[in-house]
Structure formats: structure tokens, C-alpha cells
Design a protein around this motif. Structure first.
Motif, PDB file in Angstrom:
ATOM      1  N   VAL A   1       0.840  -1.204   0.000  1.00 53.66           N
ATOM      2  CA  VAL A   1       0.000   0.000   0.000  1.00 53.66           C
ATOM      3  C   VAL A   1       0.874   1.252   0.000  1.00 53.66           C
ATOM      4  N   LEU A   2       1.972   1.236   0.750  1.00 55.27           N
ATOM      5  CA  LEU A   2       2.870   2.386   0.795  1.00 55.27           C
ATOM      6  C   LEU A   2       3.502   2.666  -0.569  1.00 55.27           C
ATOM      7  N   THR A   3       3.912   1.627  -1.288  1.00 56.85           N
ATOM      8  CA  THR A   3       4.489   1.849  -2.611  1.00 56.85           C
ATOM      9  C   THR A   3       3.463   2.419  -3.575  1.00 56.85           C
ATOM     10  N   LEU A   4       2.218   1.980  -3.458  1.00 58.05           N
ATOM     11  CA  LEU A   4       1.179   2.526  -4.337  1.00 58.05           C
ATOM     12  C   LEU A   4       0.844   3.975  -3.984  1.00 58.05           C
TER      13      LEU A   4
ATOM     14  N   ILE B   1       7.668  -3.924  -8.967  1.00 56.80           N
ATOM     15  CA  ILE B   1       8.852  -4.712  -8.619  1.00 56.80           C
ATOM     16  C   ILE B   1       8.976  -4.847  -7.101  1.00 56.80           C
ATOM     17  N   ILE B   2       8.818  -3.743  -6.396  1.00 57.70           N
ATOM     18  CA  ILE B   2       8.909  -3.770  -4.933  1.00 57.70           C
ATOM     19  C   ILE B   2       7.802  -4.630  -4.342  1.00 57.70           C
TER      20      ILE B   2
ATOM     21  N   VAL C   1       6.952 -12.255  -2.580  1.00 51.44           N
ATOM     22  CA  VAL C   1       7.718 -13.509  -2.615  1.00 51.44           C
ATOM     23  C   VAL C   1       8.445 -13.734  -1.295  1.00 51.44           C
ATOM     24  N   VAL C   2       9.080 -12.697  -0.763  1.00 46.99           N
ATOM     25  CA  VAL C   2       9.800 -12.837   0.501  1.00 46.99           C
ATOM     26  C   VAL C   2       8.846 -13.181   1.644  1.00 46.99           C
ATOM     27  N   SER C   3       7.689 -12.530   1.690  1.00 46.71           N
ATOM     28  CA  SER C   3       6.736 -12.829   2.759  1.00 46.71           C
ATOM     29  C   SER C   3       6.117 -14.215   2.596  1.00 46.71           C
ATOM     30  N   LEU C   4       5.946 -14.668   1.357  1.00 45.37           N
ATOM     31  CA  LEU C   4       5.430 -16.009   1.118  1.00 45.37           C
ATOM     32  C   LEU C   4       6.420 -17.055   1.624  1.00 45.37           C
TER      33      LEU C   4
END
Length: 94
Positions: free
Chosen positions: A23-26, A71-72, A78-81
């Protein structure tokens, strides 16, 4: 909802952090003007004060694009998965 109930406390924190980063990146992307592609230079039209001629020049300016946000967000997902998978609890009691 049943999937969220089956997560342990650490997994829920990871999920909330992931959603927060996405949400922050968006929000940052929207604040930079909602450009599709990230830019490092912007074309600016300027007027010569003496002669009154108008010309265009490139100025160094960073503009956050949707591509950078995606990308972020993808890397965060992926990292959280992976972290959620490895931090699962062995027992059924949470």
C-alpha cells in the motif's frame, strides 16, 4: 477468512507488513503523479527571458513509476510467502 485464522501470530505480522509495504508503494507512486514508467529526467519547456524564445531541455528529476512499485510489491510478496512458509507452526494449536 479461514486461511487467516489458521496463521500463527508471526505469520499474521508478516502478512500485515507485506500489505503495508504494498500500500505504501502505491501511495508513493500516486504521489509522484501516477506515471507508468520510472524516470530519471524530465523534459521541461523554458522561456529565454531576454529573447522570449521557448526551448525544451532535460532536467534531472526522479519520478517514481508503476514499474518500480510493481517490482517492490512482487519482491515483498515472494519474501513474505517464503517467510510465512518457513515460520509455520508444527502443531495445530495456535
Amino acid at each position: 477468512m479461514k486461511l487467516i485464522k489458521n496463521l500463527n501470530r508471526t505469520q499474521k505480522k508478516i502478512l500485515l507488513t507485506e500489505l503495508g509495504v504494498i500500500v505504501l508503494t502505491l501511495i508513493i507512486w500516486f504521489a509522484f503523479g501516477g506515471e507508468i514508467f520510472t524516470k530519471t529526467e524530465v523534459l521541461v519547456k523554458t522561456t529565454d527571458p531576454i529573447l522570449g524564445n521557448t526551448y525544451s531541455e532535460w532536467r534531472s528529476q526522479f519520478v517514481w513509476g508503476l514499474d518500480l512499485s510493481l517490482i517492490i510489491s512482487g519482491v515483498t510478496f515472494v519474501v513474505s510467502l517464503i517467510a510465512t512458509f518457513f515460520l509455520r507452526s508444527k502443531n495445530s494449536n495456535h
